[in-house]
Design a protein around this motif. Structure first.
Motif, PDB file in Angstrom:
ATOM      1  N   LYS A   1       0.833  -1.207   0.000  1.00 12.31           N
ATOM      2  CA  LYS A   1       0.000   0.000   0.000  1.00 12.31           C
ATOM      3  C   LYS A   1       0.868   1.257   0.000  1.00 12.31           C
ATOM      4  O   LYS A   1       0.607   2.213  -0.745  1.00 12.31           O
ATOM      5  N   GLU A   2       1.891   1.263   0.834  1.00 18.74           N
ATOM      6  CA  GLU A   2       2.763   2.437   0.938  1.00 18.74           C
ATOM      7  C   GLU A   2       3.451   2.730  -0.388  1.00 18.74           C
ATOM      8  O   GLU A   2       3.491   3.879  -0.847  1.00 18.74           O
TER       9      GLU A   2
ATOM     10  N   ALA B   1      -4.612   7.503 -10.236  1.00 13.72           N
ATOM     11  CA  ALA B   1      -4.064   6.787  -9.082  1.00 13.72           C
ATOM     12  C   ALA B   1      -4.668   5.392  -8.942  1.00 13.72           C
ATOM     13  O   ALA B   1      -5.727   5.087  -9.492  1.00 13.72           O
ATOM     14  N   ILE B   2      -3.965   4.551  -8.194  1.00 18.92           N
ATOM     15  CA  ILE B   2      -4.421   3.214  -7.806  1.00 18.92           C
ATOM     16  C   ILE B   2      -4.420   3.161  -6.284  1.00 18.92           C
ATOM     17  O   ILE B   2      -3.504   3.684  -5.640  1.00 18.92           O
ATOM     18  N   HIS B   3      -5.422   2.516  -5.713  1.00 19.82           N
ATOM     19  CA  HIS B   3      -5.479   2.363  -4.261  1.00 19.82           C
ATOM     20  C   HIS B   3      -5.718   0.894  -3.920  1.00 19.82           C
ATOM     21  O   HIS B   3      -6.669   0.282  -4.413  1.00 19.82           O
ATOM     22  N   VAL B   4      -4.841   0.344  -3.086  1.00 21.41           N
ATOM     23  CA  VAL B   4      -4.951  -1.058  -2.689  1.00 21.41           C
ATOM     24  C   VAL B   4      -6.017  -1.199  -1.609  1.00 21.41           C
ATOM     25  O   VAL B   4      -6.006  -0.468  -0.611  1.00 21.41           O
ATOM     26  N   VAL B   5      -6.931  -2.135  -1.806  1.00 19.96           N
ATOM     27  CA  VAL B   5      -7.996  -2.393  -0.836  1.00 19.96           C
ATOM     28  C   VAL B   5      -7.548  -3.436   0.181  1.00 19.96           C
ATOM     29  O   VAL B   5      -7.704  -3.255   1.394  1.00 19.96           O
ATOM     30  N   GLY B   6      -6.990  -4.528  -0.295  1.00 18.46           N
ATOM     31  CA  GLY B   6      -6.551  -5.593   0.606  1.00 18.46           C
ATOM     32  C   GLY B   6      -6.329  -6.883  -0.152  1.00 18.46           C
ATOM     33  O   GLY B   6      -6.257  -6.915  -1.382  1.00 18.46           O
ATOM     34  N   TRP B   7      -6.222  -7.971   0.600  1.00 16.26           N
ATOM     35  CA  TRP B   7      -6.017  -9.284  -0.012  1.00 16.26           C
ATOM     36  C   TRP B   7      -7.336  -9.870  -0.510  1.00 16.26           C
ATOM     37  O   TRP B   7      -8.328  -9.841   0.205  1.00 16.26           O
TER      38      TRP B   7
ATOM     39  N   ASN C   1       3.701 -27.153  -6.500  1.00 20.50           N
ATOM     40  CA  ASN C   1       4.155 -26.456  -7.705  1.00 20.50           C
ATOM     41  C   ASN C   1       5.361 -25.555  -7.453  1.00 20.50           C
ATOM     42  O   ASN C   1       5.730 -24.760  -8.323  1.00 20.50           O
ATOM     43  N   HIS C   2       5.966 -25.669  -6.266  1.00 17.65           N
ATOM     44  CA  HIS C   2       7.158 -24.884  -5.918  1.00 17.65           C
ATOM     45  C   HIS C   2       6.933 -23.393  -6.198  1.00 17.65           C
ATOM     46  O   HIS C   2       7.712 -22.750  -6.909  1.00 17.65           O
ATOM     47  N   SER C   3       5.872 -22.862  -5.644  1.00 14.68           N
ATOM     48  CA  SER C   3       5.530 -21.473  -5.930  1.00 14.68           C
ATOM     49  C   SER C   3       4.953 -20.779  -4.701  1.00 14.68           C
ATOM     50  O   SER C   3       4.539 -21.422  -3.733  1.00 14.68           O
ATOM     51  N   VAL C   4       4.962 -19.453  -4.758  1.00 15.03           N
ATOM     52  CA  VAL C   4       4.332 -18.603  -3.756  1.00 15.03           C
ATOM     53  C   VAL C   4       3.250 -17.801  -4.481  1.00 15.03           C
ATOM     54  O   VAL C   4       3.508 -17.223  -5.541  1.00 15.03           O
ATOM     55  N   LEU C   5       2.045 -17.759  -3.911  1.00 20.03           N
ATOM     56  CA  LEU C   5       0.901 -17.162  -4.597  1.00 20.03           C
ATOM     57  C   LEU C   5       0.218 -16.125  -3.717  1.00 20.03           C
ATOM     58  O   LEU C   5       0.140 -16.290  -2.500  1.00 20.03           O
ATOM     59  N   TRP C   6      -0.279 -15.046  -4.336  1.00 19.44           N
ATOM     60  CA  TRP C   6      -1.142 -14.111  -3.627  1.00 19.44           C
ATOM     61  C   TRP C   6      -1.958 -13.308  -4.641  1.00 19.44           C
ATOM     62  O   TRP C   6      -1.597 -13.216  -5.815  1.00 19.44           O
ATOM     63  N   THR C   7      -3.064 -12.715  -4.168  1.00 23.51           N
ATOM     64  CA  THR C   7      -3.924 -11.910  -5.031  1.00 23.51           C
ATOM     65  C   THR C   7      -4.352 -10.653  -4.290  1.00 23.51           C
ATOM     66  O   THR C   7      -4.817 -10.726  -3.152  1.00 23.51           O
ATOM     67  N   LEU C   8      -4.200  -9.510  -4.965  1.00 17.58           N
ATOM     68  CA  LEU C   8      -4.513  -8.209  -4.379  1.00 17.58           C
ATOM     69  C   LEU C   8      -5.760  -7.602  -5.009  1.00 17.58           C
ATOM     70  O   LEU C   8      -5.960  -7.677  -6.221  1.00 17.58           O
ATOM     71  N   ASP C   9      -6.569  -6.986  -4.162  1.00 20.89           N
ATOM     72  CA  ASP C   9      -7.763  -6.256  -4.589  1.00 20.89           C
ATOM     73  C   ASP C   9      -7.439  -4.765  -4.541  1.00 20.89           C
ATOM     74  O   ASP C   9      -6.900  -4.270  -3.548  1.00 20.89           O
ATOM     75  N   ALA C  10      -7.762  -4.051  -5.626  1.00 24.75           N
ATOM     76  CA  ALA C  10      -7.481  -2.616  -5.685  1.00 24.75           C
ATOM     77  C   ALA C  10      -8.562  -1.918  -6.498  1.00 24.75           C
ATOM     78  O   ALA C  10      -9.407  -2.564  -7.127  1.00 24.75           O
ATOM     79  N   VAL C  11      -8.524  -0.591  -6.468  1.00 25.78           N
ATOM     80  CA  VAL C  11      -9.439   0.209  -7.289  1.00 25.78           C
ATOM     81  C   VAL C  11      -8.639   1.304  -7.976  1.00 25.78           C
ATOM     82  O   VAL C  11      -7.650   1.810  -7.435  1.00 25.78           O
ATOM     83  N   GLU C  12      -9.083   1.654  -9.183  1.00 23.69           N
ATOM     84  CA  GLU C  12      -8.482   2.774  -9.888  1.00 23.69           C
ATOM     85  C   GLU C  12      -9.178   4.066  -9.483  1.00 23.69           C
ATOM     86  O   GLU C  12     -10.194   4.058  -8.785  1.00 23.69           O
ATOM     87  N   GLU C  13      -8.626   5.176  -9.925  1.00 25.68           N
ATOM     88  CA  GLU C  13      -9.130   6.483  -9.513  1.00 25.68           C
ATOM     89  C   GLU C  13     -10.594   6.688  -9.882  1.00 25.68           C
ATOM     90  O   GLU C  13     -11.343   7.362  -9.169  1.00 25.68           O
ATOM     91  N   ASP C  14     -11.026   6.072 -10.987  1.00 24.65           N
ATOM     92  CA  ASP C  14     -12.416   6.225 -11.424  1.00 24.65           C
ATOM     93  C   ASP C  14     -13.350   5.213 -10.772  1.00 24.65           C
ATOM     94  O   ASP C  14     -14.526   5.134 -11.114  1.00 24.65           O
ATOM     95  N   GLY C  15     -12.823   4.424  -9.833  1.00 24.22           N
ATOM     96  CA  GLY C  15     -13.633   3.444  -9.130  1.00 24.22           C
ATOM     97  C   GLY C  15     -13.649   2.069  -9.761  1.00 24.22           C
ATOM     98  O   GLY C  15     -14.275   1.143  -9.229  1.00 24.22           O
TER      99      GLY C  15
END
Length: 207
Positions: A128-129, A145-151, A161-175
Motif C-alpha cells: 500500500k505504501e 491513481a491506484i489504491h490497494v484495498v486488501g487481499w 508447484n514450488h511457488s508462492v501465490l497471492w492476489t490483491l484487490d485494488a481500485v483505480e481512480e475512477d472506481g
C-alpha cells in the motif's frame, strides 16, 4: 486498448528488485501513449523463447505478445512508473483485456524450504505504501491513481508447484475494479514472477 490496466508496485517486502526505465521520456498524454504502443513489435499467438529465463511462452490465437524491452515499455506506458528489472514478456488477451506480465528474478537454485516466512499484514502495508508513493509519479505522467484495498487471497506456499501465490484487490481512480494475482515460481535459476491483471469479476470467473 491497454490503457485501462495498471500493475501494483510490489517493492521492499518481497525484495523483488529495483525499477529500470525502458522509456527515455515517458509519455504523458493518451496520444503519446498510443504512438508508443503502435511502435512496438507485437506478436500474435506464437511460441516464443523468453529472453532472460530461457523459458518458452506459448499463446493461442487471439492473444498478443511482447518480449523484452517492448514488454517493459508497455508496463511503463500503461502504469506511469518504471518497469521492474527482469520484465521479459507480456501477454494481452484481446477478448477480455486481461494481461499477464513475466519477470525473471534472481539466480541459482532456490528451494521452497529456503523461502522465508511471510507476514501478510506487513507485506500488505508495504505494498500500500509503495503504491501510494508511485501515485505521485502516475499523476505527473497523466495517469490516474491506484489504491490497494486488501487481499483477495493472502500469500501462501504451494509446495506441489514450488511457488508462492497471492492476489490483491485494488481500485483505480475512477472506481474501476483492479486485481493483481501473482505467482512466484521457484526454479533452478532464480524464479519467475507472473502477474495476472484484470477485474474482480474476471478473477472470480476463473475460480
Amino acid at each position: 486498448m491497454l490503457l485501462g490496466f495498471r500493475l501494483l508496485a510490489v517493492v521492499g517486502a518481497m525484495a523483488l528488485g529495483v525499477a529500470s526505465s525502458a522509456q527515455a521520456k515517458p509519455p504523458t498524454t493518451d496520444a503519446e501513449r498510443d504512438v508508443a504502443m503502435e511502435s512496438l513489435t507485437w506478436r500474435d499467438g506464437q511460441t516464443l523463447n523468453l529472453p532472460l529465463s530461457g523459458g518458452v511462452l506459448k499463446a493461442p490465437s487471439g492473444y498478443r505478445q511482447l518480449l523484452g524491452k517492448d514488454a517493459a515499455t508497455v508496463y511503463e506506458v500503461t502504469n506511469g512508473i518504471d518497469a521492474p528489472v527482469g520484465t521479459e514478456a507480456m501477454i494481452y488477451n484481446g477478448k477480455d483485456g486481461t494481461i499477464v506480465y513475466y519477470q525473471k528474478l534472481g539466480s541459482g537454485y532456490i528451494k521452497i524450504d529456503d523461502w522465508p516466512s511471510i507476514d501478510p499484514d506487513a507485506m500488505l502495508a508495504e505494498i500500500k505504501e509503495n503504491t501510494e508513493r508511485n501515485n505521485a509519479t502516475r499523476k505527473q505522467r497523466g495517469i490516474g491513481a491506484i489504491h490497494v484495498v486488501g487481499w483477495l487471497q493472502p500469500p501462501r506456499l504451494d509446495l506441489g508447484n514450488h511457488s508462492v501465490l497471492w492476489t490483491l484487490d485494488a481500485v483505480e481512480e475512477d472506481g474501476s475494479s483492479l486485481v493483481n494475482s501473482v505467482a512466484l515460481v521457484l526454479g533452478r535459476d532464480g524464479y519467475e514472477r507472473l502477474v495476472w491483471i484484470g477485474s474482480k469479476d474476471q478473477f472470480s470467473g476463473m475460480l
